[in-house]
Design an enzyme around this catalytic site. Structure first.
Site, short mmCIF file in Angstrom:
data_model
loop_
_atom_site.label_atom_id
_atom_site.label_comp_id
_atom_site.label_asym_id
_atom_site.label_seq_id
_atom_site.Cartn_x
_atom_site.Cartn_y
_atom_site.Cartn_z
NE ARG A 213 -3.26 2.93 1.11
CZ ARG A 213 -3.74 3.86 0.35
NH1 ARG A 213 -3.96 3.53 -0.99
NH2 ARG A 213 -4.56 4.97 0.76
CB SER A 216 -0.40 10.20 0.94
OG SER A 216 0.47 10.09 -0.37
CB THR A 278 -10.66 18.20 -2.80
OG1 THR A 278 -11.57 17.67 -1.71
CG2 THR A 278 -9.24 17.85 -2.22
CG ASP A 290 -1.76 14.23 -5.93
OD1 ASP A 290 -0.73 14.52 -5.35
OD2 ASP A 290 -2.39 13.28 -6.05
NE ARG A 292 -0.98 12.33 -3.21
CZ ARG A 292 -2.18 11.63 -3.07
NH1 ARG A 292 -2.03 10.64 -2.01
NH2 ARG A 292 -2.91 11.55 -3.98
#
Length: 358
Positions: A213, A216, A278, A290, A292
């Site tokens: 998995r 974050s 969001t 995003d 990341r």
């Protein structure tokens, strides 16, 4: 032999200085710029910048420019002149949407359109790397203080595009509820950045796809039990499934709030309370949907000796990034848990705008 400082070390210092409100110097050909992060700009620093020059400007991302109804003439950013009498509060409001209602009338704006905005791109990259709002203020200077970090803009942009290696710092056995046979490995970016963790359960075979998995960090969901997201539920469900199968790896990456950090995530939550979703909230802050870097997870898996994985995720982007980074995803394992009345809209936006399979 005297001590020397590498480029990566200088950039790490520059990020730290911006976080505490200290200016840095960016060299762009024949022009030298004193640069401060807008978020940490004080009235005293602004006065010092005006002592250097009356020709100040701010740089903001195209996402923030959209909120300000400012055309991003430079494509990915906008450069706006600072009025000679503008206080620090006006400059803060240019970057911080929490001040939009307090200071709705910021224009009319005078835009800079000449020259190449590479110094502005470098400054925004440094602000993002420091976990700050992506906005900076510039003053051209002729006399550079030796006490300030000085960087060439081309070096900064090259460093931003470069992969910073992760080093394994430590590891130890940690018995967990899902399995007493577990180890925690701690990794750190070589530039002293955030640490990331791999929780290895059992003794997964290195020659087979490992159940994993890529998670974050979510302080509010993982630790506080927030109902605004499904992160905590996904974390616990993933660990339970790894424990049930007897082996696997949970990669816990410190990329809070889709990579914008906890402080900016709380700013986004405040915007969500005003009715923005969001993605819209991130954009109003000046960030992408995003921010990341999922390749970190692939790097850690490879470092542990794995070449393929059964990845627990609902996000196709994670699968693609793992494959691009050299870890084959043999199977995507769905992880659809944690829907609540409080986060249904949030999950629907993830599916509609971010492509999550929910």
């Amino acid at each position: 032999m005297p001590f020397s400082v590498t480029l990566d070390e200088k950039i790490a210092r520059a990020r730290a200085d911006l976080r505490i409100g200290v200016p840095i110097v960016l060299r762009d050909g024949a022009t030298n710029w004193a640069v401060c992060a807008i978020e940490t700009l004080s009235s005293e620093r602004l006065a010092q910048m005006r002592d250097q020059s009356s020709d100040l400007h701010v740089a903001l991302t195209d996402r923030r420019a959209e909120t300000l109804a400012a055309p991003p003439y430079d494509g990915d950013l906008v450069r706006i002149s600072v009025p000679f009498d503008a206080p620090a509060t006006w400059i803060h409001a240019m970057a911080d949407p929490s001040l939009d209602l307090q200071m709705p009338m910021k224009g009319p704006f005078h835009f800079l359109r000449d020259g190449t905005p590479i110094a502005d791109r470098a400054a925004i990259a440094l602000c993002k790397g420091a976990g700050l709002l992506p906005g900076a203020i510039f003053a051209p200077i002729s006399n550079m203080s030796e006490s300030l970090v000085q960087l060439d803009v081309l070096d900064v942009m090259a460093a931003a595009a470069k992969r910073m290696p992760l080093d394994l710092i430590s590891g130890a056995r940690v018995p967990l509820e899902v399995s007493e046979n577990s180890r925690v490995h701690v990794y750190r970016k070589r530039d002293g950045g955030e640490e990331h963790y791999a929780i290895e359960v059992g003794q997964p075979a290195r020659d087979k796809p490992v159940l994993s998995r890529l998670h974050s960090a979510c302080f509010t969901g993982d630790i506080m039990g927030s109902l605004k997201c499904d992160c905590g539920a996904q974390l616990h469900a993933a660990m339970a499934q790894i424990g049930a199968e007897g082996s696997g790896v949970l990669l816990y990456l410190n990329q809070e709030g889709r990579g914008i950090g906890l402080a900016n995530k709380m700013r986004a939550y405040s915007l969500q309370d005003q009715g923005f979703d969001t993605v819209e909230a991130n954009h109003r802050l000046g960030f992408e949907d995003d921010e990341r870097d999922f390749r970190l997870g692939a790097e850690i898996l490879r470092g542990l000796g794995f070449k393929s994985t059964r990845l627990m995720t609902n996000n196709p982007a994670k699968v693609a990034k793992m494959e691009e980074a050299g870890v084959k995803v043999a199977e995507r394992v769905a992880l659809q848990v944690g829907r609540t009345p409080q986060n249904t809209d949030y999950l629907d936006v993830k599916a509609k705008k971010s492509g999550h399979l929910l």
